[in-house]
Design a protein around this motif. Structure first.
Motif, PDB file in Angstrom:
ATOM      1  N   UNK A   1      -8.694  -1.129   3.208  1.00  0.00           N
ATOM      2  CA  UNK A   1     -10.113  -1.008   3.552  1.00  0.00           C
ATOM      3  C   UNK A   1     -10.542  -2.234   4.348  1.00  0.00           C
ATOM      4  N   UNK A   2     -11.311  -1.999   5.419  1.00  0.00           N
ATOM      5  CA  UNK A   2     -11.820  -3.087   6.253  1.00  0.00           C
ATOM      6  C   UNK A   2     -13.333  -3.007   6.346  1.00  0.00           C
ATOM      7  N   UNK A   3     -14.001  -4.039   5.869  1.00  0.00           N
ATOM      8  CA  UNK A   3     -15.448  -4.163   6.023  1.00  0.00           C
ATOM      9  C   UNK A   3     -15.705  -4.627   7.460  1.00  0.00           C
TER      10      UNK A   3
ATOM     11  N   UNK B   1      -5.397   1.307   9.479  1.00  0.00           N
ATOM     12  CA  UNK B   1      -6.056   1.105   8.193  1.00  0.00           C
ATOM     13  C   UNK B   1      -6.567   2.456   7.697  1.00  0.00           C
ATOM     14  N   UNK B   2      -7.169   2.467   6.503  1.00  0.00           N
ATOM     15  CA  UNK B   2      -7.558   3.729   5.882  1.00  0.00           C
ATOM     16  C   UNK B   2      -9.058   3.921   5.711  1.00  0.00           C
ATOM     17  N   UNK B   3      -9.828   2.834   5.751  1.00  0.00           N
ATOM     18  CA  UNK B   3     -11.270   2.951   5.524  1.00  0.00           C
ATOM     19  C   UNK B   3     -12.019   1.838   6.256  1.00  0.00           C
TER      20      UNK B   3
ATOM     21  N   UNK C   1     -22.420   3.743   6.670  1.00  0.00           N
ATOM     22  CA  UNK C   1     -21.427   4.797   6.468  1.00  0.00           C
ATOM     23  C   UNK C   1     -20.096   4.201   6.038  1.00  0.00           C
ATOM     24  N   UNK C   2     -19.326   5.047   5.397  1.00  0.00           N
ATOM     25  CA  UNK C   2     -17.925   4.746   5.138  1.00  0.00           C
ATOM     26  C   UNK C   2     -17.127   5.795   5.886  1.00  0.00           C
TER      27      UNK C   2
ATOM     28  N   UNK D   1      -7.104  12.631   6.534  1.00  0.00           N
ATOM     29  CA  UNK D   1      -6.289  13.038   5.386  1.00  0.00           C
ATOM     30  C   UNK D   1      -6.369  12.067   4.207  1.00  0.00           C
ATOM     31  N   UNK D   2      -7.144  10.996   4.326  1.00  0.00           N
ATOM     32  CA  UNK D   2      -7.362  10.108   3.179  1.00  0.00           C
ATOM     33  C   UNK D   2      -8.487  10.706   2.330  1.00  0.00           C
ATOM     34  N   UNK D   3      -8.299  10.709   1.012  1.00  0.00           N
ATOM     35  CA  UNK D   3      -9.298  11.262   0.103  1.00  0.00           C
ATOM     36  C   UNK D   3      -9.942  10.149  -0.706  1.00  0.00           C
TER      37      UNK D   3
END
Length: 377
Positions: free
Chosen positions: A173-175, A192-194, A210-211, A216-218
């Protein structure tokens, strides 16, 4: 007034505000309603989602509107960790994250997860060697911000993701609250994933963010109710805020390179000026975002400098707006091991493309006058 506190919040862009008002006036129906008016409003909401997905290079089904950066970060930490806890319960968080990450991670540790903290060097950059040492087979999540909100330090996300992918199955996850709209941010650029984005940092409206997830990441929800936002964020979606956020993001991406060059030019000028004072320590590293300059005046409290500059109609902040009203020392500065002579006197100048060279020149004049008064020269 010269406003140099854009990392705390930005002035709303007129076009964004106009979008918000227009949507409120013409599309006020609940997007979940099955009547035609509700359907039209939902189509507008979906259009905003698709526009943002296109910007971030992902699927519209993985864009979840929230109340802002804090909620998005909480959703990422709790939602991803719990969704993939079958992979493990070990989590890595950098020492310099925003409180919305750090406090969420502390709470996660109370829920049966093991949280370890990635240290940083003296420039506030994460130590990649520590990441390699800390990663385990049961590491489920790694969260590292792209640009630090206090120092502007750009974290080595590309190198980090390569290490994580090679050594684990952990999600990343990246802020990007302080980086989106200033430097490239999308899932094509970073493996990255988020990604977390906040509207009011890019001349959008407060209370909106928003995120975004990689395809395909849940994720598991942290709010339960009517199942809005594709079941992930219950509560009636604010269509005006969602559409105005998409507008703010589109505007932020327009001529990004030229806007970044302008910010870099202003920042370089300020950095050179501040480095000319022997009693000033520039906290920001060389590898930093173009809009944040963090520095400290030796043995002088930051609050004193803020008040003195404010009397001359120049607005700056201490290291972070989130902690500026608190007396405790910044956790970021502690992690960087800033010396006692400088740790209390940190100021953050954060720029926007609305700032100008004449404002920088005026700051130089006023700052020198303030220093002469405070130091008794």
């Amino acid at each position: 007034m010269i406003y140099f506190d854009n990392s705390a919040t930005t002035k709303v862009h007129p076009e964004v505000l106009n979008t918000f008002v227009t949507v409120n006036e013409k599309f006020w129906a609940n997007p979940a309603s099955i009547h035609t008016f509700g359907h039209q409003t939902n189509e507008l909401l979906q259009s905003a989602r698709e526009q943002i997905a296109d910007i971030l290079k992902t699927s519209s089904e993985t864009i979840f509107f929230t109340s802002g950066g804090t909620e998005s970060n909480n959703l990422a930490i709790f939602g991803l960790a719990h969704k993939y806890k079958h992979r493990g319960r070990h989590v890595l968080i950098s020492e310099i994250e925003h409180p919305s990450i750090i406090e969420a991670a502390k709470k996660l540790s109370e829920q049966g997860f093991e949280v370890e903290w990635i240290p940083v060097d003296k420039e506030g950059i994460i130590k990649l060697g520590s990441v390699e040492n800390y990663l385990r087979d049961d590491t489920v999540l790694v969260s590292v911000m792209h640009v630090n909100n206090e120092t502007g330090a750009i974290q080595p996300i590309e190198e980090l993701s390569k290490i994580v992918r090679e050594q684990s199955r952990a999600l990343i996850h990246m802020d990007a609250v302080q980086s989106f709209g200033k430097i490239p941010v999308n899932f094509k650029h970073f493996d990255i994933d988020a990604i977390t984005v906040s509207s009011h940092k890019i001349h959008g409206l407060k209370g909106s963010g928003l995120l975004a997830l990689k395809r395909f990441i849940e994720i598991e929800p942290i709010l339960y109710g009517g199942g809005q936002e594709l079941g992930i964020r219950s509560g009636t979606t604010s269509v005006p805020l969602a559409v105005s956020t998409a507008k703010a993001m589109r505007l932020a991406m327009e001529n990004l390179d030229s806007k970044a060059a302008k910010l870099q030019s202003l920042s370089d000028d300020l950095m050179e000026y501040l480095q000319s004072f022997p009693f000033i320590k520039v906290i920001s590293p060389a590898k930093k975002a173009p809009h944040i300059i963090s520095f400290s005046v030796q043995k002088i409290k930051g609050e004193v400098l803020i008040n003195a500059l404010q009397q001359q109609d120049i607005i700056v902040s201490t290291s972070s707006a989130c902690s500026s009203r608190q007396t405790k020392t910044s956790h970021v500065l502690k992690a960087m091991h800033i010396s006692d002579d400088f740790i209390k006197g940190v100021l953050r100048i954060s720029l926007s493309t609305t700032n100008t060279q004449p404002e920088i020149d005026q700051f130089k004049i006023v700052f020198k006058q303030v220093m002469n008064v405070i130091k008794g020269d």
